[in-house]
Write a protein that holds these residues in place. Structure first.
Motif, PDB file in Angstrom:
ATOM      1  N   LEU A  75       0.819  -1.208   0.000  1.00  0.00           N
ATOM      2  CA  LEU A  75       0.000   0.000   0.000  1.00  0.00           C
ATOM      3  C   LEU A  75       0.852   1.257   0.000  1.00  0.00           C
ATOM      4  N   SER A  76       0.329   2.293  -0.648  1.00  0.00           N
ATOM      5  CA  SER A  76       0.929   3.620  -0.498  1.00  0.00           C
ATOM      6  C   SER A  76       0.579   4.142   0.891  1.00  0.00           C
ATOM      7  N   ASN A  77       1.278   5.169   1.342  1.00  0.00           N
ATOM      8  CA  ASN A  77       1.060   5.701   2.685  1.00  0.00           C
ATOM      9  C   ASN A  77       0.681   7.175   2.651  1.00  0.00           C
ATOM     10  N   ALA A  78      -0.178   7.561   3.568  1.00  0.00           N
ATOM     11  CA  ALA A  78      -0.476   8.972   3.824  1.00  0.00           C
ATOM     12  C   ALA A  78      -0.218   9.211   5.312  1.00  0.00           C
ATOM     13  N   PHE A  79       0.443  10.340   5.633  1.00  0.00           N
ATOM     14  CA  PHE A  79       0.839  10.583   7.013  1.00  0.00           C
ATOM     15  C   PHE A  79       0.125  11.771   7.646  1.00  0.00           C
ATOM     16  N   ASN A  80      -0.702  12.458   6.867  1.00  0.00           N
ATOM     17  CA  ASN A  80      -1.447  13.588   7.416  1.00  0.00           C
ATOM     18  C   ASN A  80      -2.692  13.801   6.549  1.00  0.00           C
ATOM     19  N   PRO A  81      -3.652  14.607   7.019  1.00  0.00           N
ATOM     20  CA  PRO A  81      -4.880  14.810   6.246  1.00  0.00           C
ATOM     21  C   PRO A  81      -4.641  15.333   4.840  1.00  0.00           C
ATOM     22  N   GLY A  82      -3.623  16.183   4.670  1.00  0.00           N
ATOM     23  CA  GLY A  82      -3.327  16.717   3.345  1.00  0.00           C
ATOM     24  C   GLY A  82      -2.939  15.623   2.370  1.00  0.00           C
ATOM     25  N   GLU A  83      -2.097  14.706   2.804  1.00  0.00           N
ATOM     26  CA  GLU A  83      -1.685  13.607   1.935  1.00  0.00           C
ATOM     27  C   GLU A  83      -2.857  12.669   1.650  1.00  0.00           C
ATOM     28  N   LEU A  84      -3.752  12.505   2.612  1.00  0.00           N
ATOM     29  CA  LEU A  84      -4.923  11.661   2.400  1.00  0.00           C
ATOM     30  C   LEU A  84      -5.851  12.281   1.349  1.00  0.00           C
ATOM     31  N   ARG A  85      -6.045  13.586   1.452  1.00  0.00           N
ATOM     32  CA  ARG A  85      -6.885  14.273   0.446  1.00  0.00           C
ATOM     33  C   ARG A  85      -6.216  14.225  -0.931  1.00  0.00           C
ATOM     34  N   ALA A  86      -4.883  14.319  -0.962  1.00  0.00           N
ATOM     35  CA  ALA A  86      -4.159  14.265  -2.235  1.00  0.00           C
ATOM     36  C   ALA A  86      -4.343  12.899  -2.897  1.00  0.00           C
ATOM     37  N   TRP A  87      -4.361  11.824  -2.091  1.00  0.00           N
ATOM     38  CA  TRP A  87      -4.622  10.482  -2.642  1.00  0.00           C
ATOM     39  C   TRP A  87      -5.999  10.445  -3.294  1.00  0.00           C
ATOM     40  N   ARG A  88      -6.993  11.014  -2.625  1.00  0.00           N
ATOM     41  CA  ARG A  88      -8.342  11.019  -3.184  1.00  0.00           C
ATOM     42  C   ARG A  88      -8.386  11.821  -4.490  1.00  0.00           C
ATOM     43  N   GLU A  89      -7.703  12.957  -4.526  1.00  0.00           N
ATOM     44  CA  GLU A  89      -7.704  13.778  -5.741  1.00  0.00           C
ATOM     45  C   GLU A  89      -7.079  13.018  -6.905  1.00  0.00           C
ATOM     46  N   ARG A  90      -6.038  12.249  -6.633  1.00  0.00           N
ATOM     47  CA  ARG A  90      -5.398  11.477  -7.706  1.00  0.00           C
ATOM     48  C   ARG A  90      -6.362  10.441  -8.272  1.00  0.00           C
ATOM     49  N   THR A  91      -7.132   9.786  -7.392  1.00  0.00           N
ATOM     50  CA  THR A  91      -8.090   8.790  -7.886  1.00  0.00           C
ATOM     51  C   THR A  91      -9.221   9.454  -8.660  1.00  0.00           C
ATOM     52  N   LEU A  92      -9.678  10.618  -8.199  1.00  0.00           N
ATOM     53  CA  LEU A  92     -10.786  11.299  -8.883  1.00  0.00           C
ATOM     54  C   LEU A  92     -10.406  11.711 -10.299  1.00  0.00           C
ATOM     55  N   ARG A  93      -9.137  12.068 -10.493  1.00  0.00           N
ATOM     56  CA  ARG A  93      -8.694  12.486 -11.826  1.00  0.00           C
ATOM     57  C   ARG A  93      -8.752  11.337 -12.829  1.00  0.00           C
ATOM     58  N   LEU A  94      -8.749  10.100 -12.336  1.00  0.00           N
ATOM     59  CA  LEU A  94      -8.788   8.934 -13.214  1.00  0.00           C
ATOM     60  C   LEU A  94     -10.214   8.436 -13.459  1.00  0.00           C
ATOM     61  N   LEU A  95     -11.196   9.073 -12.821  1.00  0.00           N
ATOM     62  CA  LEU A  95     -12.594   8.649 -12.944  1.00  0.00           C
ATOM     63  C   LEU A  95     -13.437   9.774 -13.520  1.00  0.00           C
ATOM     64  N   SER A  96     -14.539   9.407 -14.095  1.00  0.00           N
ATOM     65  CA  SER A  96     -15.448  10.444 -14.602  1.00  0.00           C
ATOM     66  C   SER A  96     -16.056  11.201 -13.422  1.00  0.00           C
ATOM     67  N   PRO A  97     -16.460  12.469 -13.613  1.00  0.00           N
ATOM     68  CA  PRO A  97     -17.070  13.241 -12.510  1.00  0.00           C
ATOM     69  C   PRO A  97     -18.296  12.553 -11.927  1.00  0.00           C
ATOM     70  N   GLU A  98     -19.087  11.902 -12.783  1.00  0.00           N
ATOM     71  CA  GLU A  98     -20.295  11.242 -12.290  1.00  0.00           C
ATOM     72  C   GLU A  98     -19.938  10.106 -11.331  1.00  0.00           C
ATOM     73  N   VAL A  99     -18.953   9.306 -11.713  1.00  0.00           N
ATOM     74  CA  VAL A  99     -18.523   8.194 -10.848  1.00  0.00           C
ATOM     75  C   VAL A  99     -17.892   8.732  -9.567  1.00  0.00           C
ATOM     76  N   GLY A 100     -17.084   9.772  -9.699  1.00  0.00           N
ATOM     77  CA  GLY A 100     -16.420  10.346  -8.533  1.00  0.00           C
ATOM     78  C   GLY A 100     -17.392  10.809  -7.468  1.00  0.00           C
ATOM     79  N   GLN A 101     -18.569  11.289  -7.885  1.00  0.00           N
ATOM     80  CA  GLN A 101     -19.548  11.787  -6.922  1.00  0.00           C
ATOM     81  C   GLN A 101     -20.252  10.660  -6.163  1.00  0.00           C
ATOM     82  N   THR A 102     -20.133   9.429  -6.657  1.00  0.00           N
ATOM     83  CA  THR A 102     -20.833   8.304  -6.013  1.00  0.00           C
ATOM     84  C   THR A 102     -19.907   7.428  -5.175  1.00  0.00           C
ATOM     85  N   LEU A 103     -18.648   7.847  -5.052  1.00  0.00           N
ATOM     86  CA  LEU A 103     -17.694   7.002  -4.321  1.00  0.00           C
ATOM     87  C   LEU A 103     -18.072   6.868  -2.847  1.00  0.00           C
ATOM     88  N   SER A 104     -17.886   5.673  -2.326  1.00  0.00           N
ATOM     89  CA  SER A 104     -17.934   5.450  -0.881  1.00  0.00           C
ATOM     90  C   SER A 104     -16.636   4.759  -0.487  1.00  0.00           C
TER      91      SER A 104
END
Length: 679
Positions: A83-112
Motif C-alpha cells: 500500500l501507499s502511505n499517507a501521514f497527514n490529512p493533506g496527503e490523504l486528500r491528495a490520494w483522493r484527488e489522484r483517484t478522482l482524476r482517473l474517474l469520470s465526474p459522475e462516478v467520482g460523486q458516487t464514491l464510498s
C-alpha cells in the motif's frame, strides 16, 4: 467401512468446526469446554480406529505434528500488492484527488469508502476448493509466497471448511487474503511463561506471529496463540460477484471467517471529510485495541473500480494506508548493563540518552538477552531506533551502523554476577545466563518467597513481606538463615507488629517445616529447571543429599524425564561453594535431607482416582501434573462427570470449574494436590 461411521465422523467434524467458530471467532460459545472436549475425544477415537476416516478439515488436525523439510514456493493467483502511505490529512486528500482524476465526474460523486484497522501481523493467502481449506501461503514478494498450509491449520480461528454459519453456500473456489497476528495480552503472557520456563523472550507480537507460522514443525505453531482476520476476497468462483468491499467483508463473515466487527472497528463512509475527521481522531482510540496497529487502511468501496483504477508499481490506486506517527525515535545507546531477575536470570538492558517516545521519556529499554544484542550487532555508542513495544515496554529495534564514527564498543556478557560476584553460567540450549548463587541478594527475596511457599517448604505465616523485612534487617543472607531466626527472637519481639503469639507461631511453623519430604526441599532450593515433578523424580532416584552432591550430569541423565540441560543445571548448582554452604547449614539446623524409604509394592496414593485439570498451574505444566498423578496410580481425563474425584484448578480456568460445581466435584489447587500426595 459402513456409511454410518462415515456420516458420524462428518457430523462430528461439522459440529466441532461450528462450535470452534462460535468460541474463537464470535466469542459466544454454546457448549462447555467439557462438552467440546468430549466431542473431540470421540472423533479422535473414531479416526484412530478407522484411519481412512481422517480428513484434512478435521479439528483433530489443529494440534499439528507435520514436519516440513522446507517451504515450497506458491505462485499467487493475483499479485499481493503493498500500500501507499499517507501521514497527514493533506496527503490523504491528495490520494483522493489522484483517484478522482482517473474517474469520470459522475462516478467520482458516487464514491464510498471502507476504513479498516491495519493490524501489524503476517499477510496470509488462503485457498478453498468446494468449501475445504487446501492451501495457505505467505505473501512473500507479492508474486510468490511460501506454502505454510500445515502451520495455518493450527490457527484456531481459521475455518478448515466453509460455510460454518449456514448463511452462505460454499463457492466452488475462493481465495482470501488475511492477516495472522497475536493479541498484545496473549503475547505478553506467552513471553512471561517462556521467560520462566525457557529463559527466552520474543521481541514483539508481529515478529512472534511471523516466526510461529514459519516453523518447520507445525506442532510448535500449534502452541502459539495465533489469531486471524480476513479482509479481502482475491478470487471468487461459483458464487454471485461481490459489488463492494463492504459486501465482501459481510460475505466472509457469513462464511465463518474472523472479520473485525463491521460498523465498529470497520466503518463505511459516503462523504470524504467525515472520513478524514474519523481517521485523525482514531489515533487516540487505537491505544485501547487488543492488537498492535500502526494505522488505518482506506479502500474505495466499489469493487468494479479497483480494476479500472489499477495500480502503480506494486501499490493499488484504490487503497492507501493512513500511518500514524510511529512511536519510534532515534537516540544514542550510552551503555549496556545487566540486571538479575528473581530466578537468577542475567538480562541485558540498554542505557539510553533520554528520548520522548509516545509522550513518555525513555531512559532504559529491554534488550531481551545476549543473543538479541549479537543479532542486532548493537554497540555501545551506537545511534539506535527505540520503540515502546505494545505501547508500554521500551525496546531497542535496531542500530544505525551507517552513523558510526569508530568510537563504538562491542559489548560482551560479564563473567560474574554484578551483585554477588559469583560466576554466571549459560545452560546449553538456552538464551539466558544465570547466577546460580542462591544467596545472591538480587534474587534472595524472591528465592525466600518460593522456599516458604506451599508447594515447597510450606511455612505458614511467612510471605514476601516477611522476606523483604528479614533481608533488609540482615536477618537472612541465605536460605539456611530461615532456620536460625529463633536466634533473633528477642530482636523480632522488639519490632512493631511482631507480638509474642505471632513470633511463636512463625518460629513453630519454621521448625515444623524441617520434616518436609526431601523432594519439597529440593524444589524449594530454586535450582533452575527443577520444579515439583523434577524434584520428586530426582529425590526418589538418589534418596538423599549425599548421593546428589557427588552425582554427575551422566548420572542424572540416566533418570527418565531428566534431560541433559536439566542434569547440567543441577550439577552446576551443587558445584558452587555458597550453595554447598547453604546445604551444610540446613543440615546443621536439622532440616531433613533424605527421602523416605521406597514404598512397598501396593496401592498408590491416587489409585482408583480420576482427575480433570483446568487453567494454568503455577510452576507446573499440565503434562507434568498429569505425569505426577499417573505416577501415583491416578487417571487424568478431559471430560467431567459425577465419577470425577477432583478438578485440579489453576488460574484463568475455563468452564470446567462451573461444570464441577454443578456436578458436586470438589476442586483442589496444586498445593492441595501435593498435600494429598504426602498425606
Amino acid at each position: 467401512m459402513t456409511m454410518d461411521l462415515t456420516q458420524k465422523a462428518a457430523a462430528l467434524r461439522q459440529a466441532l468446526n461450528y462450535h470452534g467458530y462460535l468460541y474463537h471467532v464470535l466469542d459466544a460459545p454454546q457448549i462447555s469446554d467439557a462438552e467440546y472436549d468430549a466431542l473431540l475425544n470421540e472423533l479422535r477415537r473414531l479416526e484412530a480406529d478407522h484411519p481412512e476416516l481422517q480428513a484434512a478439515d478435521s479439528p483433530t488436525q489443529r494440534l499439528g505434528g507435520w514436519v516440513a523439510d522446507r517451504f515450497v514456493k506458491v505462485r499467487h493467483p493475483q499479485p499481493m500488492l503493498s500500500l501507499s502511505n499517507a501521514f497527514n490529512p493533506g496527503e490523504l486528500r491528495a490520494w483522493r484527488e489522484r483517484t478522482l482524476r482517473l474517474l469520470s465526474p459522475e462516478v467520482g460523486q458516487t464514491l464510498s469508502y471502507v476504513v479498516e484497522p491495519k493490524i501489524d501481523g503476517l499477510t496470509v493467502v488462503l485457498h478453498y476448493d468446494n468449501g475445504r481449506f487446501v492451501l495457505g501461503a505467505t505473501r512473500g514478494d507479492g508474486t510468490e509466497g511460501e506454502d505454510i498450509t500445515a502451520n495455518l491449520r493450527t490457527v484456531r480461528g481459521l475455518p478448515l471448511t466453509i460455510p460454518l454459519t449456514g448463511k452462505q453456500p460454499a463457492p466452488a473456489r475462493l481465495v482470501v487474503r488475511g492477516e495472522a497476528y497475536v493479541n498484545v495480552a496473549d503475547f505478553q503472557r506467552f513471553n512471561e511463561q517462556s521467560a520462566a520456563q525457557e529463559g527466552r523472550t520474543y521481541a514483539n507480537p508481529r515478529n512472534f506471529a511471523a516466526g510461529a507460522l514459519r516453523q518447520l514443525d507445525s506442532a510448535i505453531s500449534a502452541q502459539r496463540p495465533l489469531r486471524l482476520w480476513a479482509y479481502q476476497v482475491v478470487v471468487l468462483e461459483g458464487a454471485a460477484p461481490l459489488s463492494t468491499q463492504w459486501d465482501a467483508l459481510t460475505f466472509l463473515r457469513d462464511l465463518g471467517f474472523p472479520v473485525i466487527s463491521l460498523g465498529e472497528h470497520i466503518r463505511l463512509f459516503d462523504d470524504f471529510e467525515p472520513l478524514v475527521d474519523y481517521v485523525v481522531a482514531w489515533e487516540d482510540q487505537r491505544q485501547a485495541l487488543p492488537y498492535e496497529t500502526d494505522g488505518l487502511v482506506i479502500k474505495i468501496n466499489q469493487v468494479a473500480l479497483h480494476e479500472e483504477l489499477g495500480f502503480v508499481g506494486k501499490e493499488p490506486r484504490w487503497a492507501t494506508a493512513y500511518k500514524y506517527p510511529a512511536h519510534e525515535v532515534i537516540t544514542r545507546l550510552l551503555d549496556i548493563q545487566v540486571n538479575v531477575g528473581r530466578t537468577g536470570s542475567i538480562n541485558p538492558f540498554a542505557v539510553l540518552e533520554p528520548a520522548a517516545v509516545g509522550g513518555v521519556m525513555v531512559r532504559n529499554a529491554t534488550l531481551h538477552n545476549a543473543d538479541y544484542v549479537a543479532e542486532l550487532d548493537l554497540r555501545i555508542g551506537d545511534r539506535v531506533i527505540i520503540k515502546r513495544a505494545g505501547e508500554v515496554i521500551p525496546q531497542v529495534l535496531r542500530s544505525l551502523p551507517e552513523l558510526r564514527d569508530g568510537s563504538e564498543r562491542v559489548w560482551t556478557m560479564p563473567e560474574k554476577c554484578p551483585v554477588c560476584g559469583e560466576a554466571i553460567q549459560r545452560t546449553a540450549g538456552e538464551a539466558a545466563y544465570h547466577c546460580v548463587n542462591s544467596a545472591c541478594p538480587a534474587q534472595l527475596v524472591r528465592g525466600i518467597e518460593h522456599f516458604v511457599s506451599r508447594g515447597a517448604m510450606d511455612i505458614e505465616g511467612f510471605g514476601i513481606r516477611q522476606a523483604e523485612l528479614f533481608v533488609q534487617l540482615g536477618f537472612i543472607t541465605d536460605l539456611a538463615d530461615i532456620y536460625y531466626l529463633h536466634e533473633r527472637r528477642a530482636e523480632l519481639l522488639g519490632r512493631e507488629g511482631f507480638g509474642e503469639k505471632k513470633v511463636s507461631n512463625l518460629l513453630s511453623a519454621i521448625e515444623a517445616s524441617k520434616e518436609r519430604p526431601f523432594s519439597r526441599l529440593l524444589n524449594a532450593l530454586g535450582i533452575h529447571g527443577v520444579g515439583a515433578v523434577g524434584a520428586e523424580t530426582i529425590a526418589s532416584h538418589f534418596g538423599g543429599i549425599e548421593a546428589l552432591l557427588t552425582a554427575t550430569a551422566d548420572d542424572l541423565s540416566q533418570i527418565s524425564g531428566v534431560g541433559p540441560v536439566l542434569a547440567a543445571s543441577v550439577v552446576d548448582w551443587f558445584s558452587h561453594a555458597p550453595n554447598r554452604r547453604t546445604i551444610e547449614r540446613l543440615r546443621a539446623a536439622g532440616v531433613r535431607l533424605a527421602a523416605d524409604a521406597p514404598a512397598l509394592v501396593g496401592p498408590q496414593t491416587f489409585a482408583g482416582m480420576t482427575f480433570v485439570i483446568t487453567g494454568t498451574l503455577e510452576g507446573l505444566s499440565r503434562d507434568e501434573a498429569k505425569a505426577l498423578i499417573e505416577a501415583q496410580g491416578g487417571k487424568v481425563t478431559d471430560s467431567m462427570s459425577k465419577k470425577t474425584n477432583y478438578l485440579l484448578l489453576g488460574t484463568n480456568p475455563g468452564s470446567k470449574a462451573a461444570k464441577a460445581a454443578g456436578l458436586g466435584v470438589p476442586t483442589i489447587s496444586l498445593d492441595d494436590l501435593l498435600r494429598l500426595l504426602h498425606a
